[in-house]
Structures are given as structure tokens and as C-alpha cells.
Design an enzyme around this catalytic site. Structure first.
Site, mmCIF file in Angstrom:
data_model
loop_
_atom_site.group_PDB
_atom_site.id
_atom_site.type_symbol
_atom_site.label_atom_id
_atom_site.label_comp_id
_atom_site.label_asym_id
_atom_site.label_seq_id
_atom_site.Cartn_x
_atom_site.Cartn_y
_atom_site.Cartn_z
ATOM 1 N N GLU A 49 0.811 -1.221 0.000
ATOM 2 C CA GLU A 49 0.000 0.000 0.000
ATOM 3 C C GLU A 49 0.845 1.271 0.000
ATOM 4 O O GLU A 49 0.433 2.276 -0.580
ATOM 5 C CB GLU A 49 -0.940 0.002 1.214
ATOM 6 N N PHE A 70 -12.403 -6.758 13.048
ATOM 7 C CA PHE A 70 -11.272 -7.246 12.262
ATOM 8 C C PHE A 70 -10.855 -6.189 11.234
ATOM 9 O O PHE A 70 -11.664 -5.662 10.489
ATOM 10 C CB PHE A 70 -11.656 -8.546 11.546
ATOM 11 N N GLN A 71 -9.581 -5.880 11.247
ATOM 12 C CA GLN A 71 -8.963 -4.888 10.345
ATOM 13 C C GLN A 71 -9.634 -3.520 10.441
ATOM 14 O O GLN A 71 -9.822 -2.819 9.450
ATOM 15 C CB GLN A 71 -8.954 -5.389 8.901
ATOM 16 N N LYS A 130 -17.901 -0.258 4.635
ATOM 17 C CA LYS A 130 -18.308 -1.226 3.619
ATOM 18 C C LYS A 130 -19.799 -1.130 3.302
ATOM 19 O O LYS A 130 -20.210 -1.281 2.140
ATOM 20 C CB LYS A 130 -17.954 -2.640 4.082
ATOM 21 N N MET A 142 24.587 8.770 3.292
ATOM 22 C CA MET A 142 24.391 10.056 3.956
ATOM 23 C C MET A 142 24.542 9.916 5.460
ATOM 24 O O MET A 142 25.109 10.795 6.128
ATOM 25 C CB MET A 142 23.017 10.634 3.613
#
Length: 614
Positions: free
Chosen positions: A72, A134-135, A184, A503
């Protein structure tokens, strides 16, 4: 369904699901590409993309491409690369919970660099919100401090207006990222498509209208040109706001009309053609020595779309110390006087503001002579030019970029990760146009370069797109190598490998007495050539012999399709010039190969007579 609505949109009054509404609004907004990774809470909208495209089977040019990354975060940076390269709003779509939280970094990155994207995040159903389902993740709370705005859609009747408003907010004023959290059940709702309508955000729209209508009065124009006429050494300091505000044409015209040299920030590269006589390239911590010396010498500093950040003005009170006046044009009123006090300011769109100044100056026949100052600046560029160890048998990264620049002629899109390679690319590439330079400026996000290059390749298929990366930075999103080959993108990946975080090592050498904590032995086992081959790159090569470099670069640029070139560079090569943290340009370290200024002679020439020496 009224006839009035029907005339406005052919689908107005059509019953469709919330997911279909979302995709239709995207299409109405001109979105041709969505980057995203699927999951349960966003599946209805993914299915809507499939069905929308199926309905456009006879018109494939009207389909919405769905590009699936390795993760993602990659989706977020692809959308950012798309937006940076095209100037349009980038779009990415992810599922709830970890899918959404994985995009926090690209959202913050876009906010810090003023990049317009819309993120669509799936969410658990409204009845399950707040139950640790969930999630589930509290996206409004998490993203609220990172994004320009976050919408949570709980009333499905407002879904269409919310998506359309998200685009309005992302692209208007100072651009930025907008997140829309989509439960949803809202995606599964069935209702009528309106084909129009926005949320009621009256205060925001009034501010935007004020910005668009902001006009410089004749008095303010006269004040500006009074300062310019009294100046003998004016300098324009241009930032990323010139790029995001599409003001490069006006800036160039303003600079050329009155022969005013220009320095740019890291984010402002491309605002002026870096090959122009009036361009002094980049200023700041790792800016050109000649650019920083010009800032030291100028007597009138004109900031446009820049914010005096710490990489440019670590000691704001000593930035441009000889400037008798400082002017500032910015679209964000909060930036005026935030870091450095100014004598003249205007809040408005950069292009429109510069156009008003140009028109006023021409109407008043203001003719100002800056030839001695321009000649002085030209001498600075020659005397304090970029340079490096050209005699070394080891491959110097500066040499790699210098030779690649000859092949691209300042016309390729260059994306980078973050680190030394980022600064070498900024220093040694030319940028003839805006939107050719894609880098994580304010956030400094390692792993940005490769997915940003992928987004740019979709936005600008007619341009050469090169990701200049480091071995540390590319690891962060190495999975996107497969995305390049999955979609057969002609993205060219140049890996400057110095076997570590260069760096970090440079800072450890300078400030931590060579204690290479965490940067001396870690992560050296990766064979990037084998990784590129396993991902299906048709052109893969490693160069460790300096004599082979130029021909390898030529083959790399001319290769069709995905190309990967790893160059083993001098691990001890440093980035210079360098202005240490909290230091002034007087304390700039130019290294062993860039000529530093003789404080006695050259600066005294400036100080002797500030009003007439130039």
C-alpha cells in the site's frame, strides 16, 4: 428525475451502488489511473472498477486503469509520482486497518510537499466501527494530523458529494492529500446518482475564492518596483509553490524581463531552465556554492512559493544578510513571516501575482539595468562550479549523473530515493521544464523513488522516466521492481551502490567521530542484479569499471522496456557543498574539489559600496 438534471449528466437519476457512485465520480473527475491494493473492506469498489471497465469495452480509452503495487505504501507513492509529473490529482485505494495505516507515510509526504492526491480507504461497516472489529483502524484520528482533510462517510446520501469535494479540496489553494474513509455498508448502499453536487464547506470556498480573486493593488505594485529600482543586486528565491501553482512560465518571464537571477529550492528545480544564464540552480544545505554565495551578496530577496525551511535558512536571521528588503509571494498566508520577517508580501496564486507585477512594470515602462550583477553572478558560477575528484580510478557518483545528463539533455523525468544519491541527482542533472524532478523533499522518505517513477510512467508515457536510487533507499520498496515488469513499463532504474547508507555515514564522519553505528556491516548481502533478473527486467547490468560506464549508460538509456543498471560507486564519496545543521552560508564547507570563496577579496568587493558596486 428532472429534465434539468438529465441535461447535466447522462447518468443522473440512475440507481447504482455506493461503489459504482465512487468510480463514476472518479471518471467524471478525469481519473484514468487508480493505484491500489485490495482487501475485504474495499472489495465492493474494486469490483465496481471491473464492472465500469467492462461497460467501456468498446471504448478502452475511457476505462480506468487499476494498477496493483507490491504494498500500500507503494500505491501512495505511485499516486504521488503521477500527481507530481502530471499536475493532476493522483488517486490510490486501499483496504481498512493495515492497508490504510500503511499509507500514512505517503499521505504525510504529500502534505509536506503540497502534492494533490485522493486516498480512498476501506473501513468496517458503520455498525461495527468502534468495536475493534477485524482490520479496523481509526483512520480519521490517525490521518487527521497528516492530511489536508479527512472525510468519513457515514451518510451514504452524501457519498457522491464527498468524493467530488475531496478532489476540489486536494487541488485547490495549497494542494495536498485528502483521505476519504469508506465503510463497507456505504459502498454497498443503493441510491440515485445525481451527477452534480458538493458538500457545504462555505468557509473553505470563501477562502479559495479570496485567493483566486486576490489582486495586487497599484500601490503594492509601486512599492515592489520602488524596492526593485533601489536594488542593484536582486535575487529570486523560488520554491515548490512555483511548480505546484503552474507558475513557471510567469516566473521565467519576470526573471528575463528585468534580468533577475534565480535560485531554487530542492522542490523548485525546473521552475527555471537550469541551463539558463539566469539560473543559479539549487541553494541550501547541499545547494551550489555559487547559489549560496549569491544569496550572501544580494540586496533584495524575492521569495516566490518558498517557505524559508531549515534546509535553506537554518539561521533565518542571517539568511541573505545584505538584503535591505525581502519580498514574499505565497498562496498560504501562514507562511508569511513564519520563519523570516519580510518587508513586502502578497498572499495569492504565484502565477497570477507575477503576471500582475509584469503587466504593471511594462505599463509603467520600468526599465532596470542589472548587467553588472548578472555578470558577477556569472563569474560566481564559473569560479565556484560543481566539482568532484575527476582523477579517481573509482567511479564517482557525480560522474555517473554528469554523463547520464548528457544523454537525457535535461528532458527526462528523474525520480529519486532519499540520501546522497538524491543530492547528487539534484546537483548534476539539468531540468529544462517543471515536473521533471520527483523527490521526497520535506519528509525525506527513503523508498520514494521507484514507486514515484512508476506513477510518472503512467502519467507521462511519452517521456523517459529514470529512478536514481541508492542501495539503502531502494530496499524500502524493492517489491515494486516486479510492478515495473508486470506492467512492462519503460522505467529505468539506476542504482548507485555504495554498500550502505551513505548520507548517514557522511554525518557519522563529520559529527560522530567515525562511529559507524548501524551503517558499517548491515545489509550487504543483496545481489541486486539477480533480484532484477528474477523480476524479469530484460536489461540488467552491473558496472564496477570506470572505463565501461559511458557505454553502459548509453545502452541503459536506449534500452526498450524496463532497464536496470547498478553502478558500484566510491563508498567514500561525499555530498558537497554542505552547510551543517544550524549553520550559515558563511560556514559552508565546499570540500576538496569545489573552490571556496576568499572571504577577504570577493566579499569585500560587495561590502565596499552596496549601492553602486554593481
Amino acid at each position: 428525475m428532472s429534465n434539468e438534471i438529465a441535461r447535466k449528466h447522462p447518468l443522473a437519476g440512475t440507481r447504482m451502488s455506493g461503489a459504482d457512485v465512487i468510480i463514476q465520480v472518479l471518471a467524471d473527475e478525469g481519473v484514468d489511473t487508480v493505484f491500489g491494493y485490495s482487501g475485504g473492506a474495499i472489495l465492493p469498489t474494486y469490483d465496481a472498477i471491473f464492472r465500469y471497465n467492462e461497460g467501456k469495452g468498446e471504448q478502452p480509452e475511457e476505462q480506468v486503469k487499476l494498477i496493483v503495487p507490491a504494498n500500500e505504501q507503494g500505491a501512495g507513492f505511485m499516486a504521488a509520482g503521477y500527481a507530481r509529473a502530471s499536475g493532476k490529482v493522483g488517486v490510490f485505494m486501499v483496504t481498512s486497518g493495515p492497508g490504510a495505516t500503511n499509507t500514512v507515510t505517503p499521505i504525510r509526504d504529500c502534505m509536506a510537499d503540497s502534492i494533490p492526491v485522493v486516498a480512498l480507504t476501506g473501513q468496517v461497516g458503520t455498525s461495527a466501527m468502534g468495536t475493534d472489529a477485524f482490520q479496523e483502524a481509526p483512520i480519521v484520528n490517525i490521518m487527521g494530523s497528516c492530511a489536508k482533510h479527512v472525510f468519513l462517510v457515514t451518510d451514504p446520501s452524501k457519498l457522491e458529494a464527498t468524493i467530488r469535494t475531496a478532489f476540489e479540496v486536494a487541488r485547490s489553494g495549497r494542494p495536498g492529500p485528502v483521505v476519504v474513509d469508506l465503510p463497507k455498508d456505504v459502498q454497498n448502499w443503493i441510491g440515485e446518482y445525481q451527477g452534480e453536487g458538493l458538500l457545504e464547506i462555505r468557509g473553505y470556498r470563501q477562502r479559495m475564492e479570496s485567493l483566486r480573486a486576490a489582486k495586487l493593488s497599484e500601490r503594492k505594485c509601486r512599492q515592489f518596483f520602488d524596492m526593485l529600482q533601489r536594488s542593484s543586486r536582486p535575487l529570486i528565491y523560488a520554491g515548490g509553490g512555483v511548480i505546484s501553482g503552474e507558475a513557471a512560465r510567469e516566473l521565467r518571464e519576470f526573471s528575463e524581463t528585468w534580468q533577475i537571477p534565480v535560485v531554487t529550492t530542492l522542490m523548485g528545480l525546473g521552475a527555471v531552465d537550469t541551463t539558463s544564464d539566469l539560473s543559479l540552480h539549487m541553494l541550501g544545505m547541499h545547494g551550489a556554492a555559487f547559489a549560496n554565495y549569491a544569496v550572501e551578496d544580494c540586496d533584495f530577496l524575492i521569495a516566490v512559493g518558498a517557505r524559508f525551511d531549515d534546509r535553506v535558512a537554518a539561521r533565518a536571521e542571517q539568511f541573505a544578510p545584505l538584503a535591505e528588503h525581502v519580498a514574499h509571494i505565497d498562496i498560504d498566508a501562514a507562511e508569511i513571516g513564519k520563519v523570516k520577517m519580510v518587508d513586502w508580501a502578497h498572499v495569492g496564486e504565484a502565477g497570477r501575482s507575477l503576471r500582475q507585477l509584469i503587466d504593471y512594470g511594462r505599463e509603467q515602462r520600468i526599465d532596470i539595468e542589472h548587467a553588472p550583477w548578472v555578470e558577477h553572478v556569472r563569474a560566481l558560477k564559473q569560479r565556484h562550479a560543481w566539482n568532484y575528484d575527476r582523477e579517481s580510478d573509482l567511479i564517482q557518483p557525480h560522474y555517473v549523473i554528469e554523463e547520464l545528463n548528457k544523454l537525457t539533455d535535461g528532458r527526462a523525468i528523474i525520480a529519486t530515493g532519499v540520501g546522497q544519491h538524491q543530492m547528487w541527482a539534484a546537483q548534476y542533472f539539468d531540468f529544462r521544464e517543471p515536473r521533471l524532478w520527483l523527490t521526497s523533499g520535506s519528509m525525506g522518505t527513503m523508498g520514494f523513488g521507484l514507486p514515484a517513477a512508476i506513477g510518472a510512467a503512467f502519467a507521462c508515457p511519452d517521456k523517459i522516466v529514470i529512478d536514481v536510487d541508492g542501495d539503502g533507499s531502494i530496499r524500502m520498496n524493492l517489491g515494486e521492481m516486479e510492478t515495473v515488469t508486470t506492467y512492462d513499463l519503460p522505467v529505468k532504474v539506476l542504482l548507485l551502490n555504495n554498500l550502505g547508507d551513505g548520507m548517514v555515514r557522511q554525518w557519522q564522519k563529520l559529527y560522530f567521530e567515525d562511529r559507524f553505528s548501524g551503517s558499517d556491516k548491515s545489509l550487504h548481502r543483496k545481489d541486486f542484479v539477480k533480484a532484477a533478473e528474477s523480476d524479469g527486467f530484460p536489461f540488467v547490468r552491473r558496472v564496477s569499471d570506470k572505463a565501461e560506464l559511458v557505454s553502459a549508460l548509453k545502452d541503459f538509456v536506449e534500452a526498450k522496456g524496463p532497464a536496470f543498471l547498478e553502478v558500484m560507486i566510491d563508498a567514500d564519496a561525499g555530498v558537497y557543498p554542505m552547510v551543517g545543521p544550524g549553520m550559515t552560508y558563511k560556514q559552508m564547507v565546499t570540500g576538496d574539489h569545489i573552490a571556496s570563496r576568499d572571504e577577504g577579496a570577493e566579499r569585500e568587493k560587495v561590502r565596499l559600496d552596496q549601492s553602486s558596486a554593481f
